[in-house]
Design a protein around this motif. Structure first.
Motif, PDB file in Angstrom:
ATOM      1  N   LYS A 111      -9.403   1.850   0.013  1.00 26.66           N
ATOM      2  CA  LYS A 111      -9.953   1.982   1.350  1.00 26.66           C
ATOM      3  C   LYS A 111      -8.910   2.438   2.357  1.00 26.66           C
ATOM      4  CE  LYS A 111     -13.808  -0.480   3.199  1.00 26.66           C
ATOM      5  NZ  LYS A 111     -14.352  -1.762   3.585  1.00 26.66           N
ATOM      6  N   THR A 112      -7.670   1.951   2.136  1.00 25.06           N
ATOM      7  CA  THR A 112      -6.648   2.291   3.119  1.00 25.06           C
ATOM      8  C   THR A 112      -6.061   3.673   2.886  1.00 25.06           C
ATOM      9  OG1 THR A 112      -5.030   1.194   1.734  1.00 25.06           O
ATOM     10  CG2 THR A 112      -5.993  -0.104   3.512  1.00 25.06           C
ATOM     11  N   TYR A 115      -5.968   0.135 -12.054  1.00 27.20           N
ATOM     12  CA  TYR A 115      -7.301   0.105 -11.446  1.00 27.20           C
ATOM     13  C   TYR A 115      -7.422  -1.029 -10.442  1.00 27.20           C
ATOM     14  CZ  TYR A 115      -9.233   3.501 -14.760  1.00 27.20           C
ATOM     15  OH  TYR A 115      -9.513   4.626 -15.465  1.00 27.20           O
ATOM     16  N   LEU A 116      -6.849  -2.167 -10.810  1.00 27.65           N
ATOM     17  CA  LEU A 116      -6.902  -3.320  -9.916  1.00 27.65           C
ATOM     18  C   LEU A 116      -6.240  -2.987  -8.583  1.00 27.65           C
ATOM     19  CD1 LEU A 116      -7.720  -6.324  -9.853  1.00 27.65           C
ATOM     20  CD2 LEU A 116      -5.395  -6.864 -10.527  1.00 27.65           C
ATOM     21  N   TYR A 117      -5.103  -2.295  -8.687  1.00 27.10           N
ATOM     22  CA  TYR A 117      -4.387  -1.882  -7.483  1.00 27.10           C
ATOM     23  C   TYR A 117      -5.244  -0.907  -6.670  1.00 27.10           C
ATOM     24  CZ  TYR A 117      -0.732   0.197  -4.591  1.00 27.10           C
ATOM     25  OH  TYR A 117      -0.002   0.637  -3.531  1.00 27.10           O
ATOM     26  N   LEU A 118      -5.850   0.021  -7.381  1.00 31.72           N
ATOM     27  CA  LEU A 118      -6.672   1.022  -6.695  1.00 31.72           C
ATOM     28  C   LEU A 118      -7.824   0.366  -5.924  1.00 31.72           C
ATOM     29  CD1 LEU A 118      -7.020   3.980  -9.211  1.00 31.72           C
ATOM     30  CD2 LEU A 118      -5.676   3.862  -7.125  1.00 31.72           C
ATOM     31  N   MET A 119      -8.452  -0.613  -6.577  1.00 29.24           N
ATOM     32  CA  MET A 119      -9.604  -1.257  -5.939  1.00 29.24           C
ATOM     33  C   MET A 119      -9.202  -1.883  -4.608  1.00 29.24           C
ATOM     34  SD  MET A 119     -11.841  -3.018  -8.888  1.00 29.24           S
ATOM     35  CE  MET A 119     -10.682  -3.344 -10.175  1.00 29.24           C
ATOM     36  N   ASN A 120      -7.975  -2.381  -4.583  1.00 28.60           N
ATOM     37  CA  ASN A 120      -7.536  -3.042  -3.366  1.00 28.60           C
ATOM     38  C   ASN A 120      -7.180  -2.079  -2.248  1.00 28.60           C
ATOM     39  OD1 ASN A 120      -7.594  -5.908  -3.509  1.00 28.60           O
ATOM     40  ND2 ASN A 120      -6.271  -5.687  -5.283  1.00 28.60           N
ATOM     41  N   TYR A 121      -6.575  -0.963  -2.618  1.00 21.14           N
ATOM     42  CA  TYR A 121      -6.027  -0.109  -1.566  1.00 21.14           C
ATOM     43  C   TYR A 121      -6.771   1.209  -1.377  1.00 21.14           C
ATOM     44  CZ  TYR A 121      -2.254  -3.411  -1.098  1.00 21.14           C
ATOM     45  OH  TYR A 121      -1.535  -4.551  -0.846  1.00 21.14           O
ATOM     46  N   SER A 147       0.824  -1.203   0.000  1.00 18.04           N
ATOM     47  CA  SER A 147       0.000   0.000   0.000  1.00 18.04           C
ATOM     48  C   SER A 147       0.869   1.268   0.000  1.00 18.04           C
ATOM     49  CB  SER A 147      -0.929   0.001   1.215  1.00 18.04           C
ATOM     50  OG  SER A 147      -0.172  -0.055   2.398  1.00 18.04           O
ATOM     51  N   GLY A 148       2.114   1.132   0.452  1.00 18.39           N
ATOM     52  CA  GLY A 148       3.003   2.289   0.489  1.00 18.39           C
ATOM     53  C   GLY A 148       3.330   2.840  -0.887  1.00 18.39           C
ATOM     54  N   LEU A 149       3.091   2.013  -1.902  1.00 17.10           N
ATOM     55  CA  LEU A 149       3.434   2.450  -3.260  1.00 17.10           C
ATOM     56  C   LEU A 149       2.306   3.229  -3.924  1.00 17.10           C
ATOM     57  CD1 LEU A 149       5.065  -0.882  -4.402  1.00 17.10           C
ATOM     58  CD2 LEU A 149       6.249   1.213  -3.790  1.00 17.10           C
ATOM     59  N   PHE A 150       1.266   3.480  -3.157  1.00 13.21           N
ATOM     60  CA  PHE A 150       0.060   4.089  -3.724  1.00 13.21           C
ATOM     61  C   PHE A 150       0.337   5.287  -4.639  1.00 13.21           C
ATOM     62  CE2 PHE A 150      -4.118   5.854  -3.965  1.00 13.21           C
ATOM     63  CZ  PHE A 150      -4.961   4.767  -3.842  1.00 13.21           C
ATOM     64  N   PRO A 151       1.063   6.306  -4.120  1.00 16.61           N
ATOM     65  CA  PRO A 151       1.273   7.474  -4.987  1.00 16.61           C
ATOM     66  C   PRO A 151       2.053   7.132  -6.252  1.00 16.61           C
ATOM     67  CG  PRO A 151       2.296   7.777  -2.825  1.00 16.61           C
ATOM     68  CD  PRO A 151       1.646   6.442  -2.804  1.00 16.61           C
ATOM     69  N   ASP A 152       2.997   6.196  -6.119  1.00 12.53           N
ATOM     70  CA  ASP A 152       3.809   5.848  -7.280  1.00 12.53           C
ATOM     71  C   ASP A 152       2.981   5.153  -8.348  1.00 12.53           C
ATOM     72  OD1 ASP A 152       6.190   6.728  -5.969  1.00 12.53           O
ATOM     73  OD2 ASP A 152       6.026   4.927  -4.742  1.00 12.53           O
ATOM     74  N   VAL A 153       2.093   4.262  -7.881  1.00 13.65           N
ATOM     75  CA  VAL A 153       1.260   3.546  -8.849  1.00 13.65           C
ATOM     76  C   VAL A 153       0.290   4.526  -9.501  1.00 13.65           C
ATOM     77  CG1 VAL A 153      -0.453   1.731  -9.151  1.00 13.65           C
ATOM     78  CG2 VAL A 153       1.440   1.378  -7.581  1.00 13.65           C
ATOM     79  N   LEU A 154      -0.207   5.421  -8.681  1.00 17.61           N
ATOM     80  CA  LEU A 154      -1.211   6.367  -9.161  1.00 17.61           C
ATOM     81  C   LEU A 154      -0.692   7.192 -10.340  1.00 17.61           C
ATOM     82  CD1 LEU A 154      -3.997   6.662  -8.066  1.00 17.61           C
ATOM     83  CD2 LEU A 154      -3.270   8.679  -6.806  1.00 17.61           C
ATOM     84  N   LYS A 155       0.606   7.483 -10.297  1.00 23.90           N
ATOM     85  CA  LYS A 155       1.194   8.295 -11.363  1.00 23.90           C
ATOM     86  C   LYS A 155       1.061   7.624 -12.722  1.00 23.90           C
ATOM     87  CE  LYS A 155       4.611  10.400  -8.407  1.00 23.90           C
ATOM     88  NZ  LYS A 155       5.885  10.008  -7.833  1.00 23.90           N
TER      89      LYS A 155
END
Lengths: 726, 424
Positions: free
Chosen positions: A74-75, A66-72, A44-52
């Motif tokens: 909430k957190t 999107y798959l990553y987003l769906m999972n995290y 989940s720590g990679l959120f901003p990096d993936v978002l880019k």
């Protein structure tokens, strides 16, 4: 901002790659991130990096992000907001796949912050010119309702869905129906929290016609959704019922088993409204071949079909009357399929086909799987009890089996013989010596108890009955309670029949039972006998040697009302378990398990439960009969009877339990003796209504797995209840 | 409604996990691992714990698992699992741990496409392949146009077919494949003999062809003798979703617009007049407690122009067999101790031919009294151009706007694998 991970390790490397200047490298890093996520690592720590990486033309990469987003989502609710813009932009993309993907994913994000941004795009997508987008949007409404019902109602999405039932595209109609049904269930199961009118999806005649049209055109899964909706429709008159049946019957020919079963369901429901005999006959006749065809499906589907066929047969025994052969077990069928087939074969047994059945059952009795062998022998006994003319042939088969001298075969055969003696008293006395010859073989309580019962019952005709019984009296305290109880009764019977020779033994057994026995149940019974015998031997005779009601194989294993309910749910879990849905599904989706308590509580171990149910269905009658001093009231056995049933449960549970484990048995026996301590608190337990979720709490509860095993939250509740009860 | 979908390997490691709804945490996977994967005695494909139900299907050491909290449609869930398995087989050629691990990205795409919020969506393999590919699609104006076509196909009334199919040569191949189920008693009585047939079609036809298909069947449901003397009784038929069921119900005609490429047109079942291609006559005697002698005769019961290929008999031996001395004139026989069977393989058996197998198995003496269960002899085989039910394709007519000529090929195959059992 979230705390950065240390500048080393896997996540750091991923983060570097996610920010790489090369497209391929970034994409590869996303894939690796997803792989880590799948195996349960926290990325989940990679959120901003993936978002880019979300803003891309590459559809595959977009899907991954999107798959990553769906999972995290909430957190990291704060960060999701950054993605909103892209999502909203995507819902305007010229490519319908991208539009649909965006709306589908937004619905899955489940972050409060983003929800408010969902409504406008959703509004747009519901009116999209492309049916693919519309069908995705329809389900998105259900997702939104799951999260925030008020938004759905305030935005008028419900009305919009209602309109979409008239959509020109059948797939859109099917998904709309699915979404509306979903919302309807959610709304009606939680009336307290929902502010809306609970009847959200009422099927009117108008809707009915649209559904019937869409039914023939949409995909297989859509057909199931539509058929489910049709099952809920209440027909206005007979003509309408007939019309529905006629329109649904062609679905029997669909290749997908779930469509066939869904069609069966609709027919079973709407057939109630049909009164024309010839039409009913025709419908039933058309139903049979597709049901049989389901038996060539994969084993799991087969099993579901078999469980449902079992139910259908209870309602319409004639439905497959000529088809017994197709239920013959194949050597390599999985056990759960075989057991179910056995049950159905016994149901279909008639005088005509009994020979074929018996030779099959005999064959099964020589197979390797012990449980299956026992079940087959049991089936022979059931056949004997069911068909009078075949009883003798059944007995002969059983004798052949006893001659094999395989321990578990002999034991099971003895248990079964007891039922046959019970049903046809005084007919097969000739074989008693053969049974008694196997006395030493028996080491299971149920088999012992059965043989002792037979000896007690025929004490008059067996010369050495006192010798035989004294073997058990000698080891009285070492035997299990069911054997003790049975020995006690048999000795008393012996005494009443041959008072001269057995004075000593009866004294001995009463003494041991009252003084050295640690089961209050056995002690109580001994005291009753003692008092009876000393006060009024005639009364004792009247009670102990009372005429017993005849036994028969129950035609149904569930109560009639429940049967009707289950037939309305063909192919659902409830129909597979033969129990109403409330027993294993919580009300509402959120606080499901906390809502319910008491005797209605779900029984956890269904496989065990189910197995037990089938066994006990057949056993029920006989269990009650073991208990000789009961007044001849089949329907209301008193505390003692209930205890006896319970104390036999571990054996039955082991016999067929899906996942039998030792702690489980312990629990049961604890419970069994618990019941004994309070014999007055009788469990209402009518024959024919086999251990249903309702009322049968005695069975359901103790079957739950030992508290230590799984760390499931929802299980704690029932455990507490269990402890609370006792 | 399916709330979650998982794939586990044999050790219980999660290979794929997708939560469609929010009523579960990811940790629900652990519960399954504890309750099912590590439990050696699972005897039901559905396990319910609390209000959570796990549906599982095992395939090649993988567990395909669907989880729900509702009173779900059990048949639908299993059909969905099997559909997923078929899709994987079609995409990756096989489904096992390796192929799932190598293709997890595509699998995630697939399970999101074929299921939304727990409701199965379009799962036609042919259509899926047009927009979920192993190479990535780049979204551009061209792709948008292309996608429109795809989506209208995925949702259209003929979701299984593209509109713009073109072939130089219009061909249709029909394969009638019959699987014979037999169980024969020790005395040689047929306990159960039936045929599970399926008709596989490969259609390489241009445009939107309208097909009509005819068999020599007379359905038991409809007992008027339209079929003539050589008619075959089919107990039941089930069709691919392209077949118009209403037409079939009304007039018994099989009419459809076929998908492009390979698909299963129909499945049927026949129980009457099943012609058994191979007859097996076993004589197995236990001589004392140390020896079992076998004499097994195999007769090919069909025209001598045809032949059975890949014939394999699995002849069970007692568990305490040490050696088996086999004598065969044709084929090869070998004792396989790990399976407790003698495998007798014959590459080819001509129609009318008779083959004999004799063997003597030596047993070690044991103290257990358990009698030998005598599992049935299992026969696998294939016979080309032969149908056990007697089914024949009468016609296949193709109508298309452009009125092209089409060539049709029909093949018949009868086979058995694991379902042709003779007790002795």
């Amino acid at each position: 901002m979230s705390i950065r991970a240390p500048r080393k390790g896997e996540n750091y490397e991923l983060s570097v790659d996610l920010n790489s200047e090369y497209r391929e490298k970034r994409k590869d890093a996303i894939k690796r991130t997803i792989a880590s996520m799948t195996v349960g690592k926290d990325v989940s720590g990679l959120f901003p990096d993936v978002l880019k990486n979300m803003q891309t033309d590459d559809l595959e990469q977009k899907k991954l992000v999107y798959l990553y987003l769906m999972n995290y989502a909430k957190t990291q609710p704060e960060l999701v907001i950054l993605a909103v813009n892209t999502f909203v932009k995507d819902t305007d993309d010229p490519n319908p796949l991208v539009r649909a993907l965006a709306i589908r994913t937004m619905g899955c994000l489940r972050a409060e912050k983003i929800i408010d941004y969902l409504c406008d795009p959703l509004q747009k997508c519901l009116r999209d010119e492309n049916p693919y987008v519309r069908k995705t949007a329809a389900l998105c409404v259900a997702k939104l309702y799951d999260l925030k019902p008020e938004l759905v109602i305030d935005n008028g999405f419900l009305e919009q869905l209602q309109e979409m039932i008239s959509d020109s595209n059948p797939m859109v109609v099917a998904n709309t129906v699915a979404a509306l049904t979903d919302i309807h269930i959610a709304a009606t199961s939680q009336p307290s929290t929902s502010s809306s009118d609970p009847a959200i999806f009422v099927i009117t005649t108008n809707i009915l016609n649209k559904l019937l049209i869409a039914l023939n055109e949409c995909s297989e899964w859509g057909r199931v959704a539509i058929l489910n909706a049709l099952a809920r429709y209440g027909a206005q008159d007979e003509k309408e019922s007939e019309h529905i049946c006629e329109r649904v019957v062609p679905q029997f020919q669909h290749v997908n088993g779930s469509v066939v079963l869904a069609a069966v369901k609709v027919i079973m429901i709407h057939m109630r409204g049909v009164h024309r005999e010839d039409l009913i006959k025709q419908l039933v006749r058309k139903m049979a071949p597709p049901l049989v065809t389901l038996l060539s499906s994969p084993p799991e589907v087969q099993w579901v079909a078999l469980r449902n066929i079992n139910l259908l047969l209870q309602k319409r025994p004639d439905i497959l009357s000529n088809e017994m052969r197709v239920f013959f077990c194949k050597y390599n069928d999985p056990l759960y399929v075989k057991v179910e087939k056995l049950d159905i074969m016994v149901r279909l047994a008639t005088e005509k086909n009994v020979d074929a059945l018996l030779s099959e059952l005999k064959e099964y009795a020589s197979e390797v799987d012990v449980d299956f062998v026992r079940k087959s022998i049991k089936a022979i006994g059931q056949t004997a009890v069911k068909i009078d003319e075949a009883a003798e042939r059944c007995v002969n088969v059983l004798l052949e089996l006893i001659a094999t001298r395989v321990s578990y075969v002999v034991q099971e055969a003895v248990v079964v013989m007891k039922d046959i003696f019970r049903k046809y008293p005084e007919t097969y006395e000739g074989i008693i010596p053969i049974l008694c010859a196997n006395l030493d073989e028996l080491d299971e309580p149920e088999a012992k108890a059965s043989l002792i019962w037979i000896i007690g019952e025929y004490a008059k005709k067996i010369d050495n009955a006192d010798e035989l019984l004294s073997i058990f009296v000698d080891t009285f305290t070492e035997e299990s309670y069911s054997v003790q109880l049975q020995t006690l009764t048999a000795v008393v019977k012996l005494f009443l029949k041959k008072p001269d020779s057995s004075q000593g033994i009866v004294q001995r057994v009463l003494n041991t039972a009252t003084k050295d026995c640690d089961s209050p149940d056995v002690r109580d019974r001994a005291y009753i006998y003692w008092r009876l015998l000393s006060m009024d031997p005639a009364a004792a005779k009247a009670v102990v040697l009372a005429h017993r009601p005849p036994i028969s194989i129950p035609r149904t294993t569930v109560a009639p009302a429940l049967l009707e309910e289950l037939l309305g749910e063909v192919s659902s879990l409830a129909s597979v378990y033969h129990k109403p849905a409330e027993t294993f599904v919580g009300r509402g989706r959120v606080g499901a398990d906390s809502v319910r308590k008491g005797t209605e509580e779900a029984d956890d171990q269904f496989s065990t439960q189910k197995a037990l149910q089938t066994v006990v269905a057949g056993q029920q009658a006989e269990n009650l009969l073991d208990f000789d001093d009961a007044p001849a009231l089949d329907g209301q056995p008193k505390g003692l009877a209930a205890t006896e049933v319970l104390s036999q449960t571990p054996a039955a549970a082991n016999l067929l339990a899906g996942t039998s484990s030792n702690p489980l048995d312990d629990l049961v026996s604890i419970f069994g003796s618990g019941g004994g301590l309070a014999p007055t608190s009788a469990v209402p337990f009518g024959p024919g209504s086999a251990i249903p979720g309702r009322g049968g709490f005695g069975f359901g509860q103790p079957m739950s797995p030992a508290p230590a095993t799984p760390a499931i939250q929802q299980q704690h509740q029932p455990q507490d209840d269990l402890l609370g009860l006792f | 409604m399916i709330s979650a979908f998982f794939i586990f390997n044999q050790k219980g490691e999660v290979l794929i996990s997708r939560l469609y709804r929010t009523d579960f945490k990811r940790s629900i996977a652990d519960v399954f691992r504890i309750q099912v994967v590590s439990n050696s005695d699972v005897r039901s494909p559905i396990i319910t714990l609390g209000s959570t139900s796990f549906f599982h299907v095992r395939v090649n050491n993988l567990y395909v698992v669907a989880v729900t909290k509702t009173n779900a449609n059990a048949a639908l869930v299993f059909e969905f699992c099997y559909r997923f398995i078929n899709i994987c087989k079609s995409y990756f050629g096989k489904i096992d741990e390796e192929s799932v691990k190598n293709n997890f990205v595509v699998i995630y795409e697939l399970i999101d496409e074929i299921n939304d919020f727990g409701y199965p969506q379009n799962s036609e393999i042919d259509t899926l392949k047009t927009y979920i590919t192993t190479e990535s699609i780049v979204s551009s104006d061209y792709a948008a146009e292309e996608s429109s076509k795809i989506t209208s196909q995925a949702t259209g009334a003929t979701s299984w077919r593209r509109a713009d199919v073109k072939y130089k040569k219009n061909e249709a191949f029909v394969d009638v494949i019959e699987i014979v189920n037999l169980s024969m008693s020790a005395k040689g009585n047929v306990l159960r003999a039936d045929v599970d047939g399926h008709i596989q079609m490969r259609a390489y036809l241009s445009g939107t062809p309208e097909c009509k298909f005819g068999l020599n069947d007379k359905l038991v449901i409809d007992k008027n003798d339209r079929g003539g003397s050589d008619a075959v009784e089919l107990d039941d038929c089930r069709f691919h979703q392209c077949v118009r069921l209403n037409d079939f119900d009304a007039s018994r005609t099989i009419s459809f617009i076929p998908p492009d490429g390979e698909f299963e047109l129909m499945r049927y079942r026949s129980t009457s007049n099943v012609k058994l291609p191979l007859r097996v006559i076993p004589t197995v005697t236990e001589i004392g407690t140390t020896q079992v002698s076998y004499t097994i005769t195999l007769k090919a019961n069909f025209s001598n122009k045809l032949s059975a290929t890949n014939v394999v008999l699995r002849i069970p031996t007692p568990l305490n067999t040490t050696t088996v001395d086999c004598k065969v004139l044709s084929g090869k026989a070998k004792y396989a101790p790990s399976e407790n069977v003698v495998v007798w393989k014959l590459a080819r058996v001509q129609g009318g031919q008779e083959c004999t197998f004799t063997a003597a198995a030596t047993l070690t003496s044991t103290t257990t009294r358990q009698v030998w269960a005598r599992p049935p002899i299992d026969v696998d085989f294939q016979v080309l151009m032969f149908t056990a039910s007697g089914l024949i394709v009468r016609f296949l007519k193709v109508f298309e706007k452009s009125n092209y000529q089409s060539i049709k090929w029909v093949r018949y195959l009868t086979k058995a694998s694991g379902s042709y059992q003779i007790r002795f």
